[in-house]
Write an enzyme that holds these catalytic residues in place. Structure first.
Site, PDB file in Angstrom:
ATOM      1  N   CYS A  16       0.840  -1.194   0.000  1.00 16.74           N
ATOM      2  CA  CYS A  16       0.000   0.000   0.000  1.00 16.74           C
ATOM      3  C   CYS A  16       0.879   1.250   0.000  1.00 16.74           C
ATOM      4  O   CYS A  16       2.107   1.166   0.024  1.00 16.74           O
ATOM      5  CB  CYS A  16      -0.919   0.016   1.216  1.00 16.74           C
ATOM      6  SG  CYS A  16      -0.019   0.218   2.780  1.00 16.74           S
ATOM      7  N   CYS A  19       3.257   1.439   2.814  1.00 12.23           N
ATOM      8  CA  CYS A  19       4.492   0.669   2.605  1.00 12.23           C
ATOM      9  C   CYS A  19       5.512   1.504   1.839  1.00 12.23           C
ATOM     10  O   CYS A  19       6.702   1.527   2.180  1.00 12.23           O
ATOM     11  CB  CYS A  19       4.196  -0.611   1.823  1.00 12.23           C
ATOM     12  SG  CYS A  19       3.143  -1.784   2.673  1.00 12.23           S
ATOM     13  N   ASP A 427      10.773  26.199 -33.582  1.00  9.94           N
ATOM     14  CA  ASP A 427      11.911  26.493 -34.445  1.00  9.94           C
ATOM     15  C   ASP A 427      11.522  26.094 -35.872  1.00  9.94           C
ATOM     16  O   ASP A 427      10.731  25.164 -36.055  1.00  9.94           O
ATOM     17  CB  ASP A 427      13.132  25.701 -33.971  1.00  9.94           C
ATOM     18  CG  ASP A 427      14.321  25.875 -34.895  1.00  9.94           C
ATOM     19  OD1 ASP A 427      14.649  27.035 -35.203  1.00  9.94           O
ATOM     20  OD2 ASP A 427      14.899  24.857 -35.307  1.00  9.94           O
ATOM     21  N   ASP A 626      15.511  21.527 -32.114  1.00 10.81           N
ATOM     22  CA  ASP A 626      16.334  20.344 -32.357  1.00 10.81           C
ATOM     23  C   ASP A 626      17.164  19.950 -31.143  1.00 10.81           C
ATOM     24  O   ASP A 626      17.897  18.969 -31.172  1.00 10.81           O
ATOM     25  CB  ASP A 626      17.251  20.549 -33.570  1.00 10.81           C
ATOM     26  CG  ASP A 626      18.194  21.732 -33.400  1.00 10.81           C
ATOM     27  OD1 ASP A 626      18.362  22.190 -32.253  1.00 10.81           O
ATOM     28  OD2 ASP A 626      18.765  22.190 -34.398  1.00 10.81           O
TER      29      ASP A 626
END
Length: 737
Positions: A16, A19, A427, A626
């Site tokens: 859970c 935990c 771009d 890029d």
């Protein structure tokens, strides 16, 4: 000397959100650990630590002491071991579910139909013990391990609720006179203990199955990695495990086989299907000298490659690692959930005690059995799992779906940020255009001189700009030979300056004309208008104050660019173009694309300033480029998106990488972000509402008005369903458009 490392280790025995929080606390207490984060959906611990102060072995020991376990084997083995362990746990869990229900069904019959039978209570006791000792044992072992550490989790809630119901029933079985002497019935609730365990185990089984489906994308990617490879050794072909491949090995690839490693083709010829990585559907021809990638499929001929990247260094391995890291990362909203779940179980325990106390104080001994039932129901119905799974399962499915569509998302923050974007800055070269420019016209100020062409070729051969490649190709087609240069200088955003025979020459955009105080000859000026009106880029070549030539370069607009822009605009996103081209060229391209906003003559710092100005206006900006020339703007943007083409993806630069040249992936990425964030909000809403409504009802708030009291068995069923419903809701994203 400190050595900071970042690693991801699979965690076992996570049940859970409590935990997950416990493992994080355990790891953070270890000296040398600076960051620790556990993802409940992937069962993965991501940790940043100083390897000179601690080690994975030390972490494993600490985690085991807390009742959990870590897989710290070699990185390429971890997922395989995790998969084996999870399958083993799933099989064990399935047996426990079957066993629990085998006892639960007759137990319910006894408690509902044969409750007045003389030996009913004894038979129920006999049926209850095996369920608690054999099939529900993990809850009690886990709760005890947490108690020794001063912590609690879902195991604590299940162990306490079933133990309280069992012990109360056990007392009533052997000492019924205690209640009968007071005029009360001695009820037993063995069936609550058994059915709670059966329902919770069933919920865990369904949850484990559903969670397995959330990792389908990463399993698919990992399935692209061959297990073995054939290599040449001593003129013989030898099959070896993929882990043993080394750089420089000669790898033999037969028709129809997956290529096991990145490398350069040294013998043979074939066509390779790269669609699983690049997204391009057409097979790519490969000849001697061509680069091939791991995971792609050889279609026809056999060939030999020399391994250049092996193991975790291959493009496929990097993609898998990126998707795993992204799925294991936490969205900002998860931090709020983590804070809530850290206190969730202790608060539920307090509410349960208060519930029992109020029933006893208000109703006295007559309603004490109701108080026990209500306290048990509160413990059972409370579900930190639903809260803990709400965000990571949605992220896993969303990021996995993106990967399947060739959209690589670096982390959960990027996915969450995308839905807030109001402006996309694109771009031009390589993003809106194909990125394969070609020369479409030469305009010489004087008669073309072969000596000038020799110098121009030598200069452009040293340049890394995409437009330089177009000029080199054009000149080489004319059989021009380069001269030897004395010096070379690159001027960012403008061009290059070279020196030969004590004379300076320059090549670049119109800004170099201003820098050199040069004047355009009339013959060039007259023809430039025509080329720029068509959207062609212009490169100038000059010597001192003389402009020798202007070269028109065309870069075709991608077929999908216009549609992608329209789709973004439909989504309410403002789109603008950034380019280093001149005003007329930029205006022409913008008109073709249907863009009203563009920035021409943009140097890298101009693009950065453009993004900054938009942000100062309160807008959230995504920059698409890029990943190299636009690095300043990408770094500043709220979301940075790089265009990639398989081998040249800028995965280390941007938050998100579009792996194909298809710009239509961009609006898809924004749509997927909105869907995923909407799903997270839905999951969190229902998880919170479930607990906010369920806990008071379990405590008995409806009893004074309507006489309604929630049975612990129904509470356990509701708790099991809440976790499963969150995971199933997340999985629904995979089938949405």
């Amino acid at each position: 000397m400190s050595k900071i490392e970042k690693s991801a280790f699979p965690v076992l025995q996570l049940h859970c959100a409590g935990c997950a929080a416990n493992v994080e606390k355990i790891i953070r207490k270890i000296e040398g650990v600076s960051e620790a984060s556990v993802n409940l959906a992937t069962n993965t611990l991501t940790v940043v630590y100083d390897s000179s102060k601690t080690s994975p072995e030390a972490m494993k020991v600490a985690v085991q002491a807390g009742g959990y376990d870590l897989i710290i084997e070699a990185e390429n083995k971890r997922e395989e071991i995790k998969e084996q362990q999870q399958q083993k746990e799933y099989r064990t869990l399935r047996k426990q579910v079957v066993g629990a229900w085998v006892f639960a069904v007759p137990m319910m019959a006894l408690s509902m139909v044969f409750m007045h039978w003389t030996f009913s209570n004894i038979m129920q006791l006999i049926l209850t013990v095996p369920v608690m000792v054999l099939f529900g044992r993990s809850f009690y072992v886990g709760a005890w391990a947490q108690a020794k550490q001063g912590r609690c989790n879902m195991d604590t809630l299940v162990a306490l609720s079933t133990s309280i119901a069992f012990l109360f029933s056990l007392f009533n079985t052997f000492f019924p006179q205690f209640w009968l002497s007071r005029g009360l019935e001695s009820h037993v609730y063995y069936e609550a203990s058994v059915v709670i365990i059966a329902f919770v185990l069933t919920g865990k089984l369904m949850e484990a199955r559903a969670k397995g489906n959330t990792s389908a994308a990463i399993k698919k990617l990992m399935g692209l990695q061959p297990k073995t490879a054939f290599i040449r050794r001593n003129n013989q072909e030898v099959e070896i495990p993929i882990e043993e491949l080394k750089i420089g090995d000669e790898v033999v690839v037969r028709p129809g086989e997956q290529i096991p490693v990145d490398g350069i083709l040294s013998e043979g010829h074939s066509y390779v299907d790269e669609s699983m990585i690049s997204g391009e559907p057409i097979a790519v021809e490969k000849t001697v000298g061509s680069k091939v990638l791991a995971g792609t499929i050889n279609q026809k001929g056999a060939f030999v490659i020399v391994a250049s990247q092996v193991g975790s260094a291959t493009v496929l391995a990097r993609i898998i690692k990126m998707v795993q890291d992204a799925q294991g990362s936490k969205a900002p909203v998860q931090r709020i959930v983590d804070k809530v779940t850290a206190f969730f179980v202790p608060i539920v325990l307090i509410v349960s005690v208060i519930t029992f106390a109020l029933w006893w104080l208000i109703g006295g001994t007559e309603l004490i059995s109701y108080g026990v039932l209500s306290a048990v129901s509160v413990l059972v119905i409370a579900c930190p799992c639903a809260l803990g799974l709400a965000t990571p399962t949605a992220l896993m499915v969303g990021i996995g779906k993106a990967a399947n569509q060739h959209i690589l998302i670096k982390d959960a923050v990027a996915l969450e940020q995308m839905c807030k974007i109001s402006v996309v800055a694109l771009d031009k070269t390589g993003t809106l255009t194909e990125g394969h420019p070609t020369v479409c016209g030469w305009i010489w100020g004087k008669q073309a001189n072969e000596q000038f062409k020799n110098i121009l070729l030598a200069a452009e051969m040293k340049s890394e700009h995409p437009l330089a490649e177009a000029i080199v190709e054009s000149l080489q087609a004319e059989k021009i030979k380069p001269v030897i240069l004395d010096s070379f200088e690159s001027i960012t955003g403008k061009g290059i300056v070279v020196k030969t025979c004590n004379t300076l020459y320059w090549v670049g955009n119109h800004k170099l004309i201003k820098d050199n105080e040069a004047t355009l000859p009339d013959i060039i000026t007259e023809r430039l208008v025509e080329y720029e009106a068509e959207g062609n880029g212009i490169i100038y070549f000059g010597k001192g104050q003389d402009v020798l030539a202007a070269i028109a370069v065309t870069d075709a607009i991608k077929p999908t660019s216009s549609d992608a822009i329209k789709e973004l605009q439909k989504q309410g996103i403002e789109v603008c173009m950034l380019t280093g081209d001149g005003q007329r060229t930029a205006q022409s391209v913008a008109r073709k694309l249907g863009l009203n906003q563009f920035e021409a003559d943009a140097l890298p710092e101009d693009k950065e300033n453009f993004v900054r100005e938009l942000q100062l206006q309160g807008k959230k900006v995504a920059m698409v480029g890029d990943g190299i020339n636009d690095s300043q703007a990408l770094a500043l943007a709220d979301v940075s998106i790089a265009m990639g083409k398989g081998t040249d993806i800028a995965m280390d630069v941007a938050m998100i990488t579009l792996m194909t040249s298809d710009l239509l992936l961009l609006p898809k990425a924004f749509g997927l972000s909105r869907q995923t964030v909407r799903l997270i909000k839905q999951n969190l809403f229902w998880a919170f509402i479930y607990n906010l409504i369920g806990i008071p009802i379990a405590a008995g708030v409806l009893f004074p008005l309507f006489g309604i009291l929630l049975n612990p068995m129904l509470a356990s069923a509701a708790m099991a369903f809440s976790s499963v419903s969150v995971v199933l809701n997340s999985l629904s994203l995979a089938n949405r458009k």
